[in-house]
Design an enzyme around this catalytic site. Structure first.
Site, PDB file in Angstrom:
ATOM      1  N   ASP A  31     -21.008 -41.307  80.859  1.00  0.00           N
ATOM      2  CA  ASP A  31     -20.210 -40.256  80.239  1.00  0.00           C
ATOM      3  C   ASP A  31     -20.975 -39.634  79.070  1.00  0.00           C
ATOM      4  O   ASP A  31     -22.193 -39.500  79.128  1.00  0.00           O
ATOM      5  CB  ASP A  31     -18.868 -40.843  79.797  1.00  0.00           C
ATOM      6  CG  ASP A  31     -17.716 -39.861  79.946  1.00  0.00           C
ATOM      7  OD1 ASP A  31     -17.692 -38.890  79.174  1.00  0.00           O
ATOM      8  OD2 ASP A  31     -16.854 -40.066  80.823  1.00  0.00           O
ATOM      9  N   HIS A  63     -15.395 -37.613  74.743  1.00  0.00           N
ATOM     10  CA  HIS A  63     -14.912 -37.840  76.110  1.00  0.00           C
ATOM     11  C   HIS A  63     -15.154 -39.276  76.570  1.00  0.00           C
ATOM     12  O   HIS A  63     -14.254 -39.945  77.089  1.00  0.00           O
ATOM     13  CB  HIS A  63     -15.605 -36.838  77.039  1.00  0.00           C
ATOM     14  CG  HIS A  63     -15.025 -36.755  78.410  1.00  0.00           C
ATOM     15  ND1 HIS A  63     -15.403 -37.601  79.430  1.00  0.00           N
ATOM     16  CD2 HIS A  63     -14.114 -35.907  78.956  1.00  0.00           C
ATOM     17  CE1 HIS A  63     -14.751 -37.271  80.538  1.00  0.00           C
ATOM     18  NE2 HIS A  63     -13.953 -36.249  80.280  1.00  0.00           N
ATOM     19  N   ASN A 165     -11.487 -31.190  88.156  1.00  0.00           N
ATOM     20  CA  ASN A 165     -10.405 -30.340  87.660  1.00  0.00           C
ATOM     21  C   ASN A 165     -10.494 -28.910  88.196  1.00  0.00           C
ATOM     22  O   ASN A 165     -10.238 -27.944  87.478  1.00  0.00           O
ATOM     23  CB  ASN A 165     -10.435 -30.324  86.126  1.00  0.00           C
ATOM     24  CG  ASN A 165     -10.289 -31.711  85.537  1.00  0.00           C
ATOM     25  OD1 ASN A 165      -9.600 -32.567  86.097  1.00  0.00           O
ATOM     26  ND2 ASN A 165     -10.946 -31.948  84.417  1.00  0.00           N
ATOM     27  N   SER A 240     -10.499 -36.956  84.578  1.00  0.00           N
ATOM     28  CA  SER A 240     -11.366 -37.883  83.846  1.00  0.00           C
ATOM     29  C   SER A 240     -10.575 -39.025  83.252  1.00  0.00           C
ATOM     30  O   SER A 240     -11.096 -40.135  83.084  1.00  0.00           O
ATOM     31  CB  SER A 240     -12.088 -37.142  82.707  1.00  0.00           C
ATOM     32  OG  SER A 240     -13.068 -36.284  83.205  1.00  0.00           O
TER      33      SER A 240
END
Length: 296
Positions: A31, A63, A165, A240
């Site tokens: 990530d 994130h 997404n 996520s």
């Protein structure tokens, strides 16, 4: 996380009795990095920065820290209320994305290679990739990306990826979630409807995806820039956030059944999901059900 845990039917004899919370299981999170958040104290087993090549723990986006908190934060800064799914699991964090959450396929592939080369050293059993390529990805790079995650799967790791997404239209699952092998997770809202942006299948090869759904809307988890003034938690939404819910559940299962294979984890997770429906009554998919996953 308490309302979220109700949605995934988290509470059962294993989790309430604290006999099955992920102890002994390490997950690799690829990530934006990871911050030394108090909720992760003592369980960050390794860090590798493939973007800026720094050695100190950091997350210039937030994130990655948020994802790690969902997977295995112990919630100590909230009195345990905001603990993650597997609060006794450990993490190896690989920074493959920049401060904007963007990254090259090359960096992600380097991260996947690092995991493959170091998985035994760190005891890595699970890989969480809350990453998805854009729709215009070059066909050659797409195949490289898919080969990279599938090599880890073939070596026995439980590889869990977000559906992306780019939904809600059909055929919008992001690479590498299009892989037949890995566990692809889409996002649910708190009302148990699919989040509008969640990528949906089928893939161009007619593979039904995502494999399951988990909450991904307004999830409260660890903040990268934390403190008394800023707070220790923040809200984020998307697939996520759904992927580490499933990765955490896999950590619970492997701590209870350490001899289970990745194929067994996937089959069991999908078989024990709850069936959910769209507003019009049509079948929407399978939602993660932790209690049934662990106990049948």
């Amino acid at each position: 996380m308490d309302r979220v845990k109700k949605i995934i039917n988290y509470w059962c004899k294993d989790t309430e009795g604290k006999t099955c919370l992920g102890r002994g299981i390490t997950a690799a999170v690829l990530d934006t990095g990871i911050s030394p958040h108090p909720d992760l104290k003592g369980r960050i087993r390794g860090f590798q920065d493939l973007v800026h090549h720094r050695r100190d723990l950091y997350d210039d986006s937030g994130h990655g820290t948020h994802v790690a908190g969902i997977l295995l934060g112990d919630g100590r800064m909230s009195g345990g209320i905001l603990s993650g799914v597997a609060p006794e699991a450990a993490v190896v964090a690989l920074k493959v994305l920049d401060e904007k959450g963007d990254g090259s396929v090359e960096n992600i592939l380097a991260g996947l290679r690092w995991v493959r080369e170091n998985r035994r050293r760190y005891g890595i059993r699970i890989v969480n990739l809350s990453v998805g390529a854009k729709a215009d990805l070059d066909a050659g790079k797409e195949q490289e990306f898919l080969r990279g995650v599938e090599q880890l799967w073939d070596e026995g790791l439980v590889v869990i990826v977000s559906a992306g997404n780019q939904g809600p239209a059909r055929g919008t699952v992001a690479v590498p979630g299009t892989s037949r092998k890995v566990i692809t997770v889409g996002a649910l809202k708190t009302n148990e409807r699919i989040q509008d942006i969640s990528g949906r299948g089928p893939t161009k090869d007619c593979v039904v995806k995502p494999d399951l759904l988990a909450p991904g809307y307004q999830i409260l988890s660890c903040r990268n820039q934390f403190g008394r003034r800023t707070g220790y938690y923040t809200v984020k939404s998307g697939t996520s956030m759904a992927a580490p819910m499933a990765a955490g559940a896999a950590a619970l299962y492997l701590s209870k059944y350490p001899g289970a294979t990745n194929a067994e984890v996937k089959l069991r997770m999908m078989e024990t999901c709850r069936r959910i429906k769209e507003r019009d009554g049509s079948r929407a998919g399978r939602a993660l059900d932790v209690a049934h996953f662990l106990n049948g």
